[in-house]
Structure formats: C-alpha cells, structure tokens
Design a protein around this motif. Structure first.
Motif, PDB file in Angstrom:
ATOM      1  N   LYS A   1       0.850  -1.184   0.000  1.00 44.96           N
ATOM      2  CA  LYS A   1       0.000   0.000   0.000  1.00 44.96           C
ATOM      3  C   LYS A   1       0.884   1.232   0.000  1.00 44.96           C
ATOM      4  O   LYS A   1       2.054   1.179   0.364  1.00 44.96           O
ATOM      5  N   ASN A   2       0.312   2.345  -0.433  1.00 47.57           N
ATOM      6  CA  ASN A   2       1.003   3.618  -0.426  1.00 47.57           C
ATOM      7  C   ASN A   2       0.719   4.288   0.913  1.00 47.57           C
ATOM      8  O   ASN A   2      -0.415   4.685   1.181  1.00 47.57           O
ATOM      9  N   LYS A   3       1.734   4.385   1.775  1.00 53.86           N
ATOM     10  CA  LYS A   3       1.523   4.916   3.125  1.00 53.86           C
ATOM     11  C   LYS A   3       1.208   6.402   3.134  1.00 53.86           C
ATOM     12  O   LYS A   3       0.651   6.905   4.100  1.00 53.86           O
ATOM     13  N   LYS A   4       1.516   7.105   2.059  1.00 53.36           N
ATOM     14  CA  LYS A   4       1.204   8.530   1.988  1.00 53.36           C
ATOM     15  C   LYS A   4      -0.282   8.747   1.679  1.00 53.36           C
ATOM     16  O   LYS A   4      -0.929   9.601   2.275  1.00 53.36           O
ATOM     17  N   ASN A   5      -0.838   7.953   0.757  1.00 54.55           N
ATOM     18  CA  ASN A   5      -2.243   8.109   0.379  1.00 54.55           C
ATOM     19  C   ASN A   5      -3.202   7.434   1.341  1.00 54.55           C
ATOM     20  O   ASN A   5      -4.332   7.875   1.504  1.00 54.55           O
ATOM     21  N   THR A   6      -2.782   6.330   1.967  1.00 58.39           N
ATOM     22  CA  THR A   6      -3.648   5.590   2.897  1.00 58.39           C
ATOM     23  C   THR A   6      -2.898   5.321   4.194  1.00 58.39           C
ATOM     24  O   THR A   6      -2.387   4.226   4.410  1.00 58.39           O
ATOM     25  N   PRO A   7      -2.811   6.316   5.081  1.00 56.34           N
ATOM     26  CA  PRO A   7      -2.077   6.123   6.341  1.00 56.34           C
ATOM     27  C   PRO A   7      -2.808   5.199   7.317  1.00 56.34           C
ATOM     28  O   PRO A   7      -2.181   4.589   8.174  1.00 56.34           O
ATOM     29  N   GLU A   8      -4.136   5.069   7.197  1.00 59.77           N
ATOM     30  CA  GLU A   8      -4.889   4.200   8.103  1.00 59.77           C
ATOM     31  C   GLU A   8      -4.756   2.748   7.660  1.00 59.77           C
ATOM     32  O   GLU A   8      -4.306   2.449   6.562  1.00 59.77           O
ATOM     33  N   ARG A   9      -5.175   1.838   8.526  1.00 65.19           N
ATOM     34  CA  ARG A   9      -5.109   0.414   8.219  1.00 65.19           C
ATOM     35  C   ARG A   9      -6.176   0.054   7.188  1.00 65.19           C
ATOM     36  O   ARG A   9      -7.287   0.572   7.225  1.00 65.19           O
ATOM     37  N   ILE A  10      -5.840  -0.870   6.301  1.00 66.81           N
ATOM     38  CA  ILE A  10      -6.761  -1.238   5.240  1.00 66.81           C
ATOM     39  C   ILE A  10      -7.499  -2.526   5.556  1.00 66.81           C
ATOM     40  O   ILE A  10      -7.033  -3.342   6.372  1.00 66.81           O
ATOM     41  N   GLU A  11      -8.656  -2.704   4.945  1.00 64.24           N
ATOM     42  CA  GLU A  11      -9.451  -3.921   5.043  1.00 64.24           C
ATOM     43  C   GLU A  11      -9.824  -4.342   3.630  1.00 64.24           C
ATOM     44  O   GLU A  11     -10.211  -3.517   2.815  1.00 64.24           O
ATOM     45  N   ARG A  12      -9.707  -5.623   3.337  1.00 65.78           N
ATOM     46  CA  ARG A  12     -10.056  -6.157   2.029  1.00 65.78           C
ATOM     47  C   ARG A  12     -10.833  -7.451   2.218  1.00 65.78           C
ATOM     48  O   ARG A  12     -10.608  -8.189   3.174  1.00 65.78           O
ATOM     49  N   LYS A  13     -11.731  -7.736   1.285  1.00 69.14           N
ATOM     50  CA  LYS A  13     -12.430  -9.017   1.280  1.00 69.14           C
ATOM     51  C   LYS A  13     -11.598  -9.982   0.462  1.00 69.14           C
ATOM     52  O   LYS A  13     -11.311  -9.730  -0.703  1.00 69.14           O
ATOM     53  N   LYS A  14     -11.175 -11.077   1.087  1.00 70.03           N
ATOM     54  CA  LYS A  14     -10.343 -12.094   0.436  1.00 70.03           C
ATOM     55  C   LYS A  14     -10.912 -13.473   0.761  1.00 70.03           C
ATOM     56  O   LYS A  14     -11.641 -13.649   1.718  1.00 70.03           O
ATOM     57  N   PHE A  15     -10.527 -14.480  -0.041  1.00 71.04           N
ATOM     58  CA  PHE A  15     -10.993 -15.844   0.180  1.00 71.04           C
ATOM     59  C   PHE A  15     -10.236 -16.483   1.335  1.00 71.04           C
ATOM     60  O   PHE A  15      -9.020 -16.417   1.406  1.00 71.04           O
ATOM     61  N   HIS A  16     -10.973 -17.098   2.239  1.00 76.09           N
ATOM     62  CA  HIS A  16     -10.398 -17.803   3.389  1.00 76.09           C
ATOM     63  C   HIS A  16     -10.556 -19.293   3.117  1.00 76.09           C
ATOM     64  O   HIS A  16     -11.653 -19.839   3.162  1.00 76.09           O
ATOM     65  N   ALA A  17      -9.454 -19.974   2.797  1.00 76.34           N
ATOM     66  CA  ALA A  17      -9.496 -21.378   2.388  1.00 76.34           C
ATOM     67  C   ALA A  17      -9.973 -22.299   3.503  1.00 76.34           C
ATOM     68  O   ALA A  17     -10.662 -23.290   3.240  1.00 76.34           O
ATOM     69  N   GLY A  18      -9.632 -22.019   4.740  1.00 75.87           N
ATOM     70  CA  GLY A  18     -10.028 -22.879   5.849  1.00 75.87           C
ATOM     71  C   GLY A  18     -11.530 -22.880   6.093  1.00 75.87           C
ATOM     72  O   GLY A  18     -12.115 -23.876   6.486  1.00 75.87           O
ATOM     73  N   VAL A  19     -12.168 -21.755   5.838  1.00 73.90           N
ATOM     74  CA  VAL A  19     -13.604 -21.620   6.028  1.00 73.90           C
ATOM     75  C   VAL A  19     -14.350 -21.920   4.728  1.00 73.90           C
ATOM     76  O   VAL A  19     -15.479 -22.389   4.744  1.00 73.90           O
ATOM     77  N   GLY A  20     -13.709 -21.618   3.601  1.00 78.29           N
ATOM     78  CA  GLY A  20     -14.311 -21.884   2.304  1.00 78.29           C
ATOM     79  C   GLY A  20     -15.217 -20.776   1.807  1.00 78.29           C
ATOM     80  O   GLY A  20     -16.127 -21.013   1.020  1.00 78.29           O
TER      81      GLY A  20
END
Length: 62
Positions: free
Chosen positions: A34-53
């Motif tokens: 990530k670009n720390k200058k444009n997004t100084p806050e923590r990011i959240e993304r929706k990703k696939f979780h293989a253990g849960v499916g």
C-alpha cells in the motif's frame, strides 16, 4: 533477496481469524503493498479464506 522499497510503498500483512465448521479458529494471511502517503490508516479487504471456504474480511496487522 528482498526488494528495496520504492518511495512510499510498504508491504503489509492482511489477516483474518474465522471459525471453521468444527469451531476451530483458523488463520488466513495475505501479503500486499500500500502507499503509506495516500492511505495512512489500516486497510481492510475481502479475500478468500481457504479454511472456512468463503470470502471474509481481512484486516491489516503490524
């Protein structure tokens, strides 16, 4: 060998902790940048979780 940092871009780890069908906590991690200058806050993304499916929310950790 690790790459040198290019300007303001930093590597971050996205992590999700979900319970699978048996009730066991399972960890899923992704590495991204990530670009720390444009997004100084923590990011959240929706990703696939293989253990849960299924797709879950992954949050940035330190």
């Amino acid at each position: 060998m690790a790459k040198k940092a290019k300007g303001n871009r930093v590597q971050v780890i996205l992590e999700s902790i979900e319970n699978n069908a048996e009730g066991k906590a399972m960890v899923s991690r992704y590495i991204t940048t990530k670009n720390k200058k444009n997004t100084p806050e923590r990011i959240e993304r929706k990703k696939f979780h293989a253990g849960v499916g299924k797709v879950t929310v992954h949050k940035e950790i330190k």
